[in-house]
Design an enzyme around this catalytic site. Structure first.
Site, PDB file in Angstrom:
ATOM      1  N   ARG A   1      58.257 100.645   5.307  1.00 39.30           N
ATOM      2  CA  ARG A   1      57.589  99.859   6.347  1.00 39.30           C
ATOM      3  C   ARG A   1      57.959  98.371   6.335  1.00 39.30           C
ATOM      4  O   ARG A   1      58.256  97.811   7.399  1.00 39.30           O
ATOM      5  CB  ARG A   1      56.074 100.034   6.256  1.00 39.30           C
ATOM      6  CG  ARG A   1      55.577 101.420   6.654  1.00 39.30           C
ATOM      7  CD  ARG A   1      56.081 101.818   8.017  1.00 39.30           C
ATOM      8  NE  ARG A   1      55.487 103.053   8.503  1.00 39.30           N
ATOM      9  CZ  ARG A   1      56.154 104.111   8.921  1.00 39.30           C
ATOM     10  NH1 ARG A   1      57.483 104.091   8.870  1.00 39.30           N
ATOM     11  NH2 ARG A   1      55.543 105.171   9.389  1.00 39.30           N
TER      12      ARG A   1
ATOM     13  N   ASP B   1      49.622 101.883   7.362  1.00 40.11           N
ATOM     14  CA  ASP B   1      50.805 101.278   7.959  1.00 40.11           C
ATOM     15  C   ASP B   1      50.489 100.006   8.735  1.00 40.11           C
ATOM     16  O   ASP B   1      51.318  99.090   8.807  1.00 40.11           O
ATOM     17  CB  ASP B   1      51.522 102.281   8.861  1.00 40.11           C
ATOM     18  CG  ASP B   1      52.337 103.290   8.065  1.00 40.11           C
ATOM     19  OD1 ASP B   1      52.602 103.022   6.877  1.00 40.11           O
ATOM     20  OD2 ASP B   1      52.706 104.336   8.624  1.00 40.11           O
TER      21      ASP B   1
ATOM     22  N   ASP C   1      52.412 108.180  19.326  1.00 39.59           N
ATOM     23  CA  ASP C   1      51.691 106.916  19.317  1.00 39.59           C
ATOM     24  C   ASP C   1      52.494 105.791  19.954  1.00 39.59           C
ATOM     25  O   ASP C   1      51.995 105.058  20.813  1.00 39.59           O
ATOM     26  CB  ASP C   1      51.309 106.518  17.884  1.00 39.59           C
ATOM     27  CG  ASP C   1      50.357 107.500  17.238  1.00 39.59           C
ATOM     28  OD1 ASP C   1      49.507 108.048  17.959  1.00 39.59           O
ATOM     29  OD2 ASP C   1      50.452 107.719  16.015  1.00 39.59           O
TER      30      ASP C   1
ATOM     31  N   SER D   1      50.947 114.391  12.769  1.00 40.39           N
ATOM     32  CA  SER D   1      51.660 113.120  12.705  1.00 40.39           C
ATOM     33  C   SER D   1      52.695 113.257  11.599  1.00 40.39           C
ATOM     34  O   SER D   1      52.340 113.488  10.426  1.00 40.39           O
ATOM     35  CB  SER D   1      50.694 111.974  12.393  1.00 40.39           C
ATOM     36  OG  SER D   1      51.396 110.765  12.267  1.00 40.39           O
TER      37      SER D   1
END
Length: 391
Positions: free
Chosen positions: A92, A121, A13, A170
């Site tokens: 994050r 996210d 990504d 992923s």
């Protein structure tokens, strides 16, 4: 020149995003930032290599110490959301803060990420980015891209990325956990192939001999493993290795995302499972019944705030203040037995234990048992009265 700073993992990504930020958005300079929060060193090196190859400038920032500090608080809070140990969620905001530091230094006009519009996210990152007043660019969400399209785009551009049409997963890894999603795993009836797991042995093939591990805690924080004091980073790494050999810490679950979507997630987290299990056991020894009952409510709210990426909420500070107060007496040790995927506390000790064998034992007369009769007379009284109303 227009600059954009991209939170960069080195995966499909974010690597595709480097090209899109120039071709579709017209940025003159793309600066990538990889934040090391304990992912494999090889992954950090690869991300750094791709960042330097494809972007105009690259930063690699070591945030392992900050992450370990946050993990200590997670352990004190027994942090779990629906059974998920919050590894990605907790990381994050830390990553986002480091990206913001670079964006300020570079005087960038925008910050970008590679998150889709379906996951959590995007919210965790953007809550921090917006806090500092940055414009946010999200190519995958804004261009409504699919993973298959990205894989084909990368192939056309000659971009080296780990994801393929055969293995379109992923994957996110850090010190605390490893997550795998996407591809056939999106079908909840599909049984995951064994090759998606990398940290943990298949429990049926794990070591045939159980292993007992001793963990020392001070004020809720793990400080020693098998009587050897070590820092948090080393302790967690060691437990990931030990637990992984015993098949500890696999989770295959249906999870409720922030947006309301249900998703199928596969996680590996040996150290997290061992440490939270041991910590909870020590708490049961030293905390009162009412402390434990109320702390369970606090823990659920704490975990949800972390999952939602709302660690800047004033409630989060208040919950941590309560949690820290409860941990003042959570000092002692716990021994756990690891065997074929299971973690079982088998012994524990604390100077602050509320357990008193001279009071509890069937072989002592420290308490006159006759005192219990008066208590028994009133126990359940209202229920008995209620029943008489209908007889």
């Amino acid at each position: 020149m227009s600059k954009v700073v991209l939170s960069y993992s080195g995966g499909l990504d974010t690597t595709v995003a480097i090209f899109l930020l120039k071709e579709k958005y017209g940025f003159d300079e793309v600066i990538t930032v990889t934040v090391d929060i304990g992912q494999p060193e090889e992954d950090v090196r690869k991300a750094e290599g791709r960042g330097k190859k494809y972007a105009d400038k690259h930063y690699t920032i070591d945030a392992k110490k900050e992450f370990v500090k946050a993990l200590f608080q997670l352990i004190k809070a027994n942090g779990e959301y629906e059974g998920y140990v919050l590894g990605t969620a907790l990381a994050r905001p830390i990553i986002a803060e480091k990206v913001v530091e670079v964006a300020k230094k570079e005087k960038a006009e925008a910050i970008a990420h590679g998150c889709t519009g379906k996951g959590n996210d995007q919210l965790r990152f953007e809550n921090v980015f917006y806090q500092y007043g940055f414009r946010v660019v999200a190519p995958m969400r804004e261009l409504n891209l699919t993973r298959e399209w990205e894989i084909e785009f990368a192939k056309e551009k000659g971009i080296e990325v780990p994801a393929t049409k055969e293995r379109p997963y992923s994957i996110d890894e850090n010190l605390w956990s490893r997550s795998v999603e996407g591809g056939k795993l999106e079908d909840p009836t599909f049984i995951p192939p064994e090759d998606i797991w990398e940290w943990t042995a298949n429990p049926k093939d794990a070591q045939d001999e159980p292993e007992i591990v001793k963990i020392d805690f001070e004020r809720g924080v793990p400080v020693a493993l098998n009587d050897e004091r070590m820092d948090g980073l080393e302790l967690i790494k060691r437990l990931n290795e030990i637990g992984g050999k015993h098949g500890i810490g696999r989770t295959d679950m249906i999870e409720d995302r922030v947006l309301g979507l249900k998703s199928r997630e596969c996680y590996e987290h040996p150290a997290a499972t061992i440490l939270i299990t041991a910590h909870r056991d020590l708490e049961r020894l030293v905390l009162s019944r009412r402390e434990l009952k109320f702390k369970a409510i606090v823990e659920e709210e704490w975990a949800e705030l972390v999952y939602y990426g709302l660690t800047n909420d004033p409630l989060f500070e208040a919950l941590n203040a309560f949690i820290d107060k409860t941990q003042e007496r959570v000092t002692g040790w716990v021994k756990v037995k690891l065997f074929k995927g299971s973690v079982m506390p088998v012994a524990r000790y604390s100077d602050f234990a509320l357990y008193k064998p001279e009071l509890t034992s069937f072989d002592t007369a420290a308490i006159d048992q006759k005192y219990a009769e008066g208590f028994s007379r009133f126990h359940g009284l209202q229920g008995r009265i209620y029943k008489t109303l209908f007889t």
